[in-house]
Design a protein around this motif. Structure first.
Motif, mmCIF file in Angstrom:
data_model
loop_
_atom_site.group_PDB
_atom_site.id
_atom_site.type_symbol
_atom_site.label_atom_id
_atom_site.label_comp_id
_atom_site.label_asym_id
_atom_site.label_seq_id
_atom_site.Cartn_x
_atom_site.Cartn_y
_atom_site.Cartn_z
ATOM 1 N N GLU A 117 -95.965 23.042 -13.073
ATOM 2 C CA GLU A 117 -94.625 23.081 -12.486
ATOM 3 C C GLU A 117 -94.429 24.250 -11.533
ATOM 4 O O GLU A 117 -93.459 24.295 -10.783
ATOM 5 N N VAL A 118 -95.331 25.221 -11.564
ATOM 6 C CA VAL A 118 -95.175 26.424 -10.753
ATOM 7 C C VAL A 118 -95.475 26.111 -9.294
ATOM 8 O O VAL A 118 -96.537 25.580 -8.964
ATOM 9 N N VAL A 119 -94.529 26.435 -8.409
ATOM 10 C CA VAL A 119 -94.735 26.213 -6.984
ATOM 11 C C VAL A 119 -95.046 27.499 -6.231
ATOM 12 O O VAL A 119 -95.530 27.446 -5.095
ATOM 13 N N ALA A 120 -94.778 28.659 -6.837
ATOM 14 C CA ALA A 120 -95.065 29.921 -6.154
ATOM 15 C C ALA A 120 -94.951 31.089 -7.113
ATOM 16 O O ALA A 120 -94.209 31.031 -8.102
ATOM 17 N N LEU A 121 -95.704 32.151 -6.830
ATOM 18 C CA LEU A 121 -95.446 33.471 -7.381
ATOM 19 C C LEU A 121 -94.625 34.216 -6.342
ATOM 20 O O LEU A 121 -94.738 33.933 -5.142
ATOM 21 N N ALA A 122 -93.780 35.135 -6.774
ATOM 22 C CA ALA A 122 -92.931 35.863 -5.840
ATOM 23 C C ALA A 122 -92.871 37.328 -6.234
ATOM 24 O O ALA A 122 -92.883 37.667 -7.416
ATOM 25 N N THR A 123 -92.815 38.202 -5.227
ATOM 26 C CA THR A 123 -92.762 39.629 -5.495
ATOM 27 C C THR A 123 -92.114 40.342 -4.310
ATOM 28 O O THR A 123 -91.664 39.712 -3.349
#
Length: 224
Positions: A117-123
């Motif tokens: 379900e993960v579409v992106a990591l963000a930071t």
């Protein structure tokens, strides 16, 4: 509470930005990135992103960089679509990829969520070139979205951190990055727990709102 990790160890976490010069990320990841609008994320695709990333970049360039299409393409055909999950990540300098990836997988598993379900990591932008963060995005097969500290500082969060504010200019990295595209916070900030040393990673998980954040087309970075 600190946006780095761990109770008493939180104050000792090194939040110095890695791979930056004057606050701007440098190195391969930044060189291959595409900058979106000022209030949207910068998409930094990982070296092993395949299939969808190429399609997303080509379609975006040819068709005027349709935001939702580009972001969805970057996930390599993820079934989650625009209502997928974004995992916000805060990290200390030099944190191992295993610690970042392990915390993300643990947080998803304990919440009953799937990595599919993960579409992106963000930071935050200051961590855009951190190898452990980039490596975790690569393992998950998703792009890394980064936001300026000013943008993240405007996002209301449950667990602000004075340490993060002093180090990178925003009182929250993990929760704010997860929520910067809108949507609902599913997993509040949590910390890694490595053996024998202070923790170096925080993460939080949010489900995107009805649309993905606006951005330009996703491109694949050059390999050297």
């Amino acid at each position: 509470m600190s946006d780095a990790v761990g109770g008493s160890a939180a104050g000792t976490t090194d939040w110095s930005p890695a791979g930056t010069t004057g606050g701007s990320p440098t190195g391969g990841a930044a060189a291959g990135s595409t900058t979106g609008p000022a209030d949207g994320p910068t998409h930094r695709p990982t070296p092993l992103t395949t299939g969808g990333a190429t399609g997303g970049a080509t379609g975006g360039a040819a068709g005027g960089a349709a935001a939702a299409g580009s972001a969805t393409g970057a996930t390599g055909g993820s079934s989650a679509g625009p209502r997928g999950l974004v995992v916000g990540v805060g990290a200390s300098r030099g944190v191992p990829v295993d610690e970042v990836h392990g915390l993300v997988e643990e947080a998803l598993r304990e919440a009953g969520l799937s990595t599919s379900e993960v579409v992106a990591l963000a930071t935050v932008d200051a961590k855009a070139a951190e190898p452990g963060v980039l490596g975790a995005a690569e393992r998950l097969g998703v792009p890394l979205w980064t936001y300026g500290a000013e943008r993240l500082a405007r996002v209301p969060v449950e667990n602000p951190s004075p340490a993060a504010l002093r180090a990178v200019g925003t009182p929250s990295v993990a929760e704010a990055a997860a929520l910067a595209g809108g949507g609902e916070l599913l997993v509040p900030k949590r910390r890694s727990a490595p053996a024998g040393r202070p923790a170096g990673v925080t993460c939080a998980i949010a489900r995107l709102g009805s649309r993905t954040p606006s951005t330009t087309a996703v491109t694949r970075p050059q390999r050297t």
